[in-house]
Design a protein around this motif. Structure first.
Motif, PDB file in Angstrom:
ATOM      1  N   GLU A 154       6.053  -2.849  10.190  1.00  0.00           N
ATOM      2  CA  GLU A 154       5.556  -3.862  10.867  1.00  0.00           C
ATOM      3  C   GLU A 154       6.232  -4.548  11.870  1.00  0.00           C
ATOM      4  OE1 GLU A 154       1.639  -5.272   7.950  1.00  0.00           O
ATOM      5  OE2 GLU A 154       3.659  -6.368   7.516  1.00  0.00           O
ATOM      6  N   ARG A 155       7.582  -4.524  11.546  1.00  0.00           N
ATOM      7  CA  ARG A 155       8.494  -5.094  12.607  1.00  0.00           C
ATOM      8  C   ARG A 155       8.590  -4.335  13.611  1.00  0.00           C
ATOM      9  NH1 ARG A 155      10.359  -9.112  14.109  1.00  0.00           N
ATOM     10  NH2 ARG A 155      12.501  -8.769  14.370  1.00  0.00           N
ATOM     11  N   ALA A 156       8.473  -2.820  13.438  1.00  0.00           N
ATOM     12  CA  ALA A 156       8.300  -2.047  14.645  1.00  0.00           C
ATOM     13  C   ALA A 156       7.256  -2.309  15.462  1.00  0.00           C
ATOM     14  CB  ALA A 156       8.344  -0.747  14.224  1.00  0.00           C
ATOM     15  N   LEU A 157       6.013  -2.491  14.823  1.00  0.00           N
ATOM     16  CA  LEU A 157       4.955  -2.864  15.682  1.00  0.00           C
ATOM     17  C   LEU A 157       4.859  -4.067  16.290  1.00  0.00           C
ATOM     18  CD1 LEU A 157       2.232  -1.813  12.719  1.00  0.00           C
ATOM     19  CD2 LEU A 157       2.828  -0.489  14.961  1.00  0.00           C
ATOM     20  N   SER A 158       5.768  -4.929  15.779  1.00  0.00           N
ATOM     21  CA  SER A 158       5.854  -6.342  16.639  1.00  0.00           C
ATOM     22  C   SER A 158       6.740  -6.020  17.863  1.00  0.00           C
ATOM     23  CB  SER A 158       6.765  -7.372  15.756  1.00  0.00           C
ATOM     24  OG  SER A 158       8.090  -6.983  15.876  1.00  0.00           O
ATOM     25  N   PHE A 159       7.396  -4.858  18.065  1.00  0.00           N
ATOM     26  CA  PHE A 159       8.039  -4.656  19.281  1.00  0.00           C
ATOM     27  C   PHE A 159       7.034  -3.651  20.188  1.00  0.00           C
ATOM     28  CE2 PHE A 159      11.869  -5.930  16.919  1.00  0.00           C
ATOM     29  CZ  PHE A 159      12.500  -6.753  17.631  1.00  0.00           C
ATOM     30  N   ASN A 160       6.392  -2.936  19.458  1.00  0.00           N
ATOM     31  CA  ASN A 160       5.545  -1.949  20.144  1.00  0.00           C
ATOM     32  C   ASN A 160       4.299  -1.595  19.382  1.00  0.00           C
ATOM     33  OD1 ASN A 160       4.028   0.137  21.515  1.00  0.00           O
ATOM     34  ND2 ASN A 160       5.885   1.697  21.051  1.00  0.00           N
ATOM     35  N   PRO A 161       3.107  -2.615  19.551  1.00  0.00           N
ATOM     36  CA  PRO A 161       1.860  -2.512  18.750  1.00  0.00           C
ATOM     37  C   PRO A 161       1.261  -1.009  18.715  1.00  0.00           C
ATOM     38  CG  PRO A 161       1.905  -4.412  20.225  1.00  0.00           C
ATOM     39  CD  PRO A 161       3.296  -3.591  20.707  1.00  0.00           C
ATOM     40  N   LYS A 162       1.614  -0.082  19.801  1.00  0.00           N
ATOM     41  CA  LYS A 162       0.869   1.122  19.899  1.00  0.00           C
ATOM     42  C   LYS A 162       1.745   2.276  19.341  1.00  0.00           C
ATOM     43  CE  LYS A 162      -2.221  -0.282  23.255  1.00  0.00           C
ATOM     44  NZ  LYS A 162      -3.542  -0.239  22.788  1.00  0.00           N
ATOM     45  N   HIS A 163       2.912   1.937  18.608  1.00  0.00           N
ATOM     46  CA  HIS A 163       3.502   2.815  17.838  1.00  0.00           C
ATOM     47  C   HIS A 163       2.637   3.271  16.642  1.00  0.00           C
ATOM     48  CE1 HIS A 163       6.931   4.834  16.270  1.00  0.00           C
ATOM     49  NE2 HIS A 163       7.707   4.309  16.984  1.00  0.00           N
ATOM     50  N   ILE A 164       2.248   4.544  16.813  1.00  0.00           N
ATOM     51  CA  ILE A 164       1.200   5.250  16.045  1.00  0.00           C
ATOM     52  C   ILE A 164       1.811   5.438  14.611  1.00  0.00           C
ATOM     53  CG2 ILE A 164      -0.220   7.128  15.677  1.00  0.00           C
ATOM     54  CD1 ILE A 164      -1.315   5.245  17.481  1.00  0.00           C
ATOM     55  N   LYS A 165       3.161   6.085  14.795  1.00  0.00           N
ATOM     56  CA  LYS A 165       3.687   6.587  13.512  1.00  0.00           C
ATOM     57  C   LYS A 165       4.156   5.278  12.542  1.00  0.00           C
ATOM     58  CE  LYS A 165       5.810  10.902  15.230  1.00  0.00           C
ATOM     59  NZ  LYS A 165       4.867  11.518  14.200  1.00  0.00           N
ATOM     60  N   ALA A 166       4.601   4.199  13.282  1.00  0.00           N
ATOM     61  CA  ALA A 166       4.842   2.792  12.468  1.00  0.00           C
ATOM     62  C   ALA A 166       3.752   2.254  11.839  1.00  0.00           C
ATOM     63  CB  ALA A 166       5.486   1.938  13.415  1.00  0.00           C
ATOM     64  N   ARG A 167       2.478   2.398  12.632  1.00  0.00           N
ATOM     65  CA  ARG A 167       1.423   1.963  11.725  1.00  0.00           C
ATOM     66  C   ARG A 167       0.747   2.641  10.753  1.00  0.00           C
ATOM     67  NH1 ARG A 167      -1.429  -2.386  13.479  1.00  0.00           N
ATOM     68  NH2 ARG A 167      -0.590  -2.377  15.742  1.00  0.00           N
ATOM     69  N   LEU A 168       0.841   4.098  11.092  1.00  0.00           N
ATOM     70  CA  LEU A 168       0.588   4.938   9.978  1.00  0.00           C
ATOM     71  C   LEU A 168       1.225   4.770   8.627  1.00  0.00           C
ATOM     72  CD1 LEU A 168      -1.574   6.864   8.879  1.00  0.00           C
ATOM     73  CD2 LEU A 168      -0.052   8.586   9.888  1.00  0.00           C
ATOM     74  N   ARG A 169       2.503   4.427   8.850  1.00  0.00           N
ATOM     75  CA  ARG A 169       3.614   4.150   7.573  1.00  0.00           C
ATOM     76  C   ARG A 169       3.148   3.078   7.053  1.00  0.00           C
ATOM     77  NH1 ARG A 169       7.719   5.783  10.025  1.00  0.00           N
ATOM     78  NH2 ARG A 169       7.565   8.071   9.197  1.00  0.00           N
ATOM     79  N   ALA A 170       2.998   1.983   7.910  1.00  0.00           N
ATOM     80  CA  ALA A 170       2.746   0.588   7.265  1.00  0.00           C
ATOM     81  C   ALA A 170       1.212   0.648   6.514  1.00  0.00           C
ATOM     82  CB  ALA A 170       2.384  -0.327   8.429  1.00  0.00           C
ATOM     83  N   ALA A 171       0.413   1.490   7.012  1.00  0.00           N
ATOM     84  CA  ALA A 171      -0.886   1.607   6.032  1.00  0.00           C
ATOM     85  C   ALA A 171      -0.503   2.215   4.779  1.00  0.00           C
ATOM     86  CB  ALA A 171      -1.889   2.401   6.873  1.00  0.00           C
ATOM     87  N   LYS A 172       0.343   3.268   4.923  1.00  0.00           N
ATOM     88  CA  LYS A 172       0.343   4.138   3.623  1.00  0.00           C
ATOM     89  C   LYS A 172       1.389   3.327   2.675  1.00  0.00           C
ATOM     90  CE  LYS A 172       1.529   8.694   4.735  1.00  0.00           C
ATOM     91  NZ  LYS A 172       2.160   9.725   5.179  1.00  0.00           N
ATOM     92  N   SER A 173       2.358   2.675   3.164  1.00  0.00           N
ATOM     93  CA  SER A 173       3.178   1.794   2.492  1.00  0.00           C
ATOM     94  C   SER A 173       2.506   0.559   1.773  1.00  0.00           C
ATOM     95  CB  SER A 173       4.453   1.311   3.362  1.00  0.00           C
ATOM     96  OG  SER A 173       5.157   2.211   3.803  1.00  0.00           O
ATOM     97  N   ALA A 174       1.521   0.007   2.541  1.00  0.00           N
ATOM     98  CA  ALA A 174       0.545  -0.926   1.847  1.00  0.00           C
ATOM     99  C   ALA A 174      -0.457  -0.484   0.851  1.00  0.00           C
ATOM    100  CB  ALA A 174      -0.091  -1.602   2.972  1.00  0.00           C
ATOM    101  N   PHE A 175      -0.728   0.722   1.040  1.00  0.00           N
ATOM    102  CA  PHE A 175      -1.796   1.240  -0.064  1.00  0.00           C
ATOM    103  C   PHE A 175      -0.714   1.693  -1.222  1.00  0.00           C
ATOM    104  CE2 PHE A 175      -3.269   5.150  -2.173  1.00  0.00           C
ATOM    105  CZ  PHE A 175      -4.596   4.563  -2.212  1.00  0.00           C
ATOM    106  N   GLU A 176       0.526   2.148  -1.135  1.00  0.00           N
ATOM    107  CA  GLU A 176       1.257   2.420  -2.373  1.00  0.00           C
ATOM    108  C   GLU A 176       1.597   1.036  -3.236  1.00  0.00           C
ATOM    109  OE1 GLU A 176       2.328   5.107  -3.633  1.00  0.00           O
ATOM    110  OE2 GLU A 176       1.470   6.264  -2.024  1.00  0.00           O
ATOM    111  N   ILE A 177       1.517  -0.178  -2.658  1.00  0.00           N
ATOM    112  CA  ILE A 177       1.813  -1.260  -3.178  1.00  0.00           C
ATOM    113  C   ILE A 177       0.658  -2.298  -3.422  1.00  0.00           C
ATOM    114  CG2 ILE A 177       4.479  -1.502  -2.529  1.00  0.00           C
ATOM    115  CD1 ILE A 177       3.777  -3.691  -0.329  1.00  0.00           C
ATOM    116  N   ALA A 178      -0.542  -1.631  -3.412  1.00  0.00           N
ATOM    117  CA  ALA A 178      -1.638  -2.093  -3.843  1.00  0.00           C
ATOM    118  C   ALA A 178      -2.311  -3.298  -2.553  1.00  0.00           C
ATOM    119  CB  ALA A 178      -1.764  -2.611  -5.010  1.00  0.00           C
ATOM    120  N   LYS A 179      -1.474  -3.437  -1.442  1.00  0.00           N
ATOM    121  CA  LYS A 179      -1.997  -4.277  -0.635  1.00  0.00           C
ATOM    122  C   LYS A 179      -3.025  -3.573   0.207  1.00  0.00           C
ATOM    123  CE  LYS A 179       0.773  -7.388   1.125  1.00  0.00           C
ATOM    124  NZ  LYS A 179       2.053  -8.079   1.904  1.00  0.00           N
TER     125      LYS A 179
END
Length: 384
Positions: A154-179
């Motif tokens: 999410e820090r990466a996305l704050s610098f580049n909201p279009k960063h697809i890989k960062a957003r996908l990893r954010a989604a997958k990480s959030a899933f792993e911690i039940a967020k």
């Protein structure tokens, strides 16, 4: 000579910088995509952590001979990381190279150090900062540090909201911690960009299913908590109304269920509770002659104590048949530190409001002796 030095230190053009960033990102992405999908088992072993640290330029005591050196080690030798000789962007680029080198060798913790130093350089290039945070998130992902991976993504996305890989990893990480709400939010943005991306669609559907289960479980927990709170309030109100004295309580405002929990091992779940307006108490019978006890988990206050004794007699340890409801005396120790004999034919509720009775550890306790026995006489003498 000074002119040649100026040329050597000439800052990169915007086009050169973008080309370098793209090259570094492509190299790392190609490497990540080529990794075999398997459980990570290549972290620092506990018995070799000093050896691994010695390989890193920050901690090595001597330059290794004959071994391949990482970009960071070579850079240190050439003062590549001197902040007085490099711009913040150049420093960030060098540290990123080192992070990428260690990442490719699966030294994820060392790679994190490299990316972290690059972040500390505080360059004002948004794309470089996004890349550093995204790469550090990748390291944390492989180390199963999902909460940190989410933060970095999410820090990466704050610098580049279009960063697809960062957003996908954010989604997958959030899933792993039940967020799941966070996961769904990131997936929805990805879906708008890539509606045909099966990985995103599958992750979004799984997160929505898990979110429904999570919300259902939370509603059930809230209902249970509400019922428990109402139960606690009902118990305390009933105790106050009946005028039962509680040990270590300074009045009715000081009563709480924490002071009513049984202290006997394994009896914590037998705390006093209320059913249909009737208090049900855990009760302890003590037999000093044999150093034995009987524990009754839920004795109703409107039932004679004698009925509970009828359930435990004859006792298996009473080989001489000395203990029966017709041949015993029952006592409690009052708040005056003296023994008081009771009439077991009375209801438990009547005994709990006796003049000297004081409830200790949430459990009414009674001493039982054969009437007129030597052990009863010794018990009474011990209080004189």
């Amino acid at each position: 000579m000074s002119e040649a030095k100026e040329d050597a230190k000439k800052p990169m053009t915007e086009e050169e910088r973008l080309q370098l960033c793209e090259k570094l990102d492509k190299e790392l992405d190609d490497f990540i995509n080529s990794l075999e999908r398997k459980r990570y088992t290549e972290g620092w072993p506990e018995d070799r952590w000093e050896e691994e640290m010695d390989k890193h330029p920050f901690f090595m005591k001597s330059v290794p001979e004959g071994d391949e050196m990482s970009p960071l080690a070579e850079g240190l030798a050439k003062l590549k990381y001197d902040p007085e000789e490099n711009t913040p962007l150049e420093l960030a680029t060098s540290y990123k190279e080192d992070g990428n080198f260690n990442f490719k060798h699966k030294n994820y913790r060392l790679a994190i150090l490299g990316y972290t130093e690059g972040i500390k350089a505080k360059c004002d290039d948004a794309e470089m900062n996004a890349s550093l945070y995204n790469n550090r998130a990748a390291c944390n992902w492989f180390l199963k540090n999902y909460r940190t991976a989410l933060f970095d993504s999410e820090r990466a996305l704050s610098f580049n909201p279009k960063h697809i890989k960062a957003r996908l990893r954010a989604a997958k990480s959030a899933f792993e911690i039940a967020k799941y709400d966070t996961c769904i939010a990131h997936c929805q943005i990805l879906y708008e960009e890539q509606p045909d991306n099966k990985e995103v669609v599958d992750l979004l559907n799984m997160a929505r299913k898990r979110q429904k289960i999570q919300l259902r479980d939370q509603r059930k927990k809230d209902r249970d908590d509400k019922n428990k709170n109402e139960q606690r309030e009902g118990v305390i109100k009933a105790i106050v109304q009946r005028g039962i004295k509680i040990s270590k309580c300074d009045g009715k405002l000081d009563i709480d269920l924490g002071k009513l929990e049984p202290t006997l091992p394994g009896a914590q779940d037998a705390i006093v509770h209320i059913e249909d307006g009737i208090l049900k108490w855990p009760v302890l019978f003590l037999y000093p002659e044999y150093q034995m006890t009987d524990f009754i988990r839920a004795c109703p206050e409107n039932v004679p104590l004698l009925y509970q004794l009828e359930q435990v007699f004859p006792a298996p340890w009473d080989k001489n048949d000395k203990y029966s409801c017709n041949s015993i005396n029952v006592y409690f120790e009052g708040h005056d530190k003296m023994p008081h004999i009771i009439d077991p034919s009375k209801n438990l509720g009547e005994l709990l409001v006796a003049k000297y009775f004081e409830l200790k550890a949430g459990t009414p306790s009674f001493f039982v002796f054969p009437r007129g026995s030597t052990v009863e006489a010794r018990f009474l003498e011990s209080y004189l």
